[in-house]
Design an enzyme around this catalytic site. Structure first.
Site, PDB file in Angstrom:
ATOM      1  N   LYS A  53      -2.405  -2.099  -8.208  1.00 36.29           N
ATOM      2  CA  LYS A  53      -2.660  -3.433  -7.640  1.00 36.29           C
ATOM      3  C   LYS A  53      -1.426  -3.927  -6.888  1.00 36.29           C
ATOM      4  O   LYS A  53      -1.534  -4.452  -5.778  1.00 36.29           O
ATOM      5  CB  LYS A  53      -3.059  -4.412  -8.750  1.00 36.29           C
ATOM      6  N   GLN A  97      -3.853  -8.564 -16.794  1.00 35.88           N
ATOM      7  CA  GLN A  97      -4.536  -7.293 -17.036  1.00 35.88           C
ATOM      8  C   GLN A  97      -5.110  -7.262 -18.453  1.00 35.88           C
ATOM      9  O   GLN A  97      -4.416  -7.529 -19.421  1.00 35.88           O
ATOM     10  CB  GLN A  97      -3.533  -6.133 -16.830  1.00 35.88           C
ATOM     11  N   ASP A 120      -9.575 -13.097 -10.092  1.00 34.59           N
ATOM     12  CA  ASP A 120     -10.445 -12.150 -10.799  1.00 34.59           C
ATOM     13  C   ASP A 120     -11.848 -12.731 -10.970  1.00 34.59           C
ATOM     14  O   ASP A 120     -12.797 -12.001 -11.241  1.00 34.59           O
ATOM     15  CB  ASP A 120      -9.864 -11.861 -12.195  1.00 34.59           C
TER      16      ASP A 120
END
Ligand code: NAP
Length: 281
Positions: A53, A97, A120
């Site tokens: 990422k 994460q 997200d």
């Protein structure tokens, strides 16, 4: 004729080019898009994901910050870091994460991220925005699946779509996005008695289960579009999806491979949400 393979790598490259162009416009105005990625603990798969990422951010000209913490970081300390990032004008998106260590409540952490930076799309508010058709950040994997379907040139209006899987991060938002595109949607899950009965009538099937060979050729209507979200290992340890690719490609019109289908699109849509967050600010 075998199905056309939908190339997620190629589509990702195209979209990342567009994202980089949007980022450079913002950077020229002194507002370079910025993503903060937080990793708690040493999970090896998570280490790879966050590295990818952060690298992707660099490739499209974003500012990025990777914050790595020991597994014994307290929940309070993590929430305090999120607060600080919420207030940081150089950061437009925050990603924590998953999975987090057991002593940290993931829901509390997700809800602590400002909605304006929830790239997200996992918070309750972002989910509500999707449910009610308000603009907001869409979860990256289903958002990427929609782009893959779009790339086939298919108008979903009036089509029957079947989503296999109902997780909050993939199956449910996928079904809502298909509904928003005017498809008639069926959601199947582990308690669905006859999966094939549903998939055989579908113009579009999205498989998001996490089990090999969930969808085989006899379960697919000729000419259907098949999107394979699953990530599994075959007997030789090779990455494979939920769909029997070789069998289903003989029946479907379009199919995503694993690897090289949905996977690359997930990070691309994270970048898309982040550039959008910076533009909206
Ligand atoms: P998940 O939370 O485990 O959900 C799996 C879903 O599949 C559940 O809703 C479950 O039903 C359903 N299911 C299980 N067995 C089934 C069966 N025999 N028939 C029909 N449905 C069944 O998984 P997830 O997070 O949604 O992820 C799904 C897969 O996608 C995994 O392989 C994951 O690794 C992969 N994935 C890939 C990406 C990517 O970027 N490529 C991103 C995210 C996830 P119940 O709800 O009834 O238990």
């Amino acid at each position: 004729m075998p199905a056309q393979s939908i190339d997620g790598i190629l589509l990702s490259q195209k979209l990342r080019g567009e994202i980089a162009a949007r980022a450079s416009v913002l950077t020229a105005k002194g507002k370079q898009p910025g993503l903060a990625v937080i990793l708690v603990g040493e999970d090896p798969a998570s280490q790879v994901y966050v590295r990818n990422k952060v690298k992707a951010c660099g490739d499209v000209g974003f500012h990025s910050v990777l914050e790595k913490y020991e597994a014994d970081l307290t929940e309070a300390a993590l929430l305090a870091r999120i607060d600080a990032l919420n207030a940081d004008p150089a950061i437009h998106g925050i990603l924590v994460q998953m999975p987090l260590p057991k002593h940290i409540n993931p829901h509390k952490v997700i809800e602590a991220i400002s909605t304006a930076k929830d790239v997200d799309g996992y918070s309750v508010l972002s989910a509500g925005e999707l449910l009610t058709g308000l603009p907001g950040f869409r979860p990256c994997t289903p958002y990427g699946c929609m782009k893959l379907i779009e790339s086939t040139g298919t108008d979903l209006r009036g089509k029957h779509a079947v989503v296999i899987g109902r997780s909050n991060t993939v199956g449910k938002p996928m079904a809502l996005l298909l509904l928003q595109a005017n498809a008639t949607v069926t959601i199947c899950h582990s308690a669905t008695p006859d999966l094939a009965q549903h998939t055989r009538g579908a113009d579009v099937v999205v498989a998001a289960v996490g089990r090999r060979n969930t969808l085989t050729a006899d379960m697919v209507k000729p000419g259907a579009i098949v999107i394979d979200v699953g990530m599994n290992r075959d007997d030789n340890g090779k990455l494979c999806g939920d769909v029997d690719f070789n069998g289903v490609r003989e029946v479907a019109s379009h199919i995503t491979p694993v690897p090289g289908g949905v996977g690359p699109m997930t990070i691309t849509m994270l970048l898309m949400n982040t550039v959008e967050a910076a533009e909206r600010e």
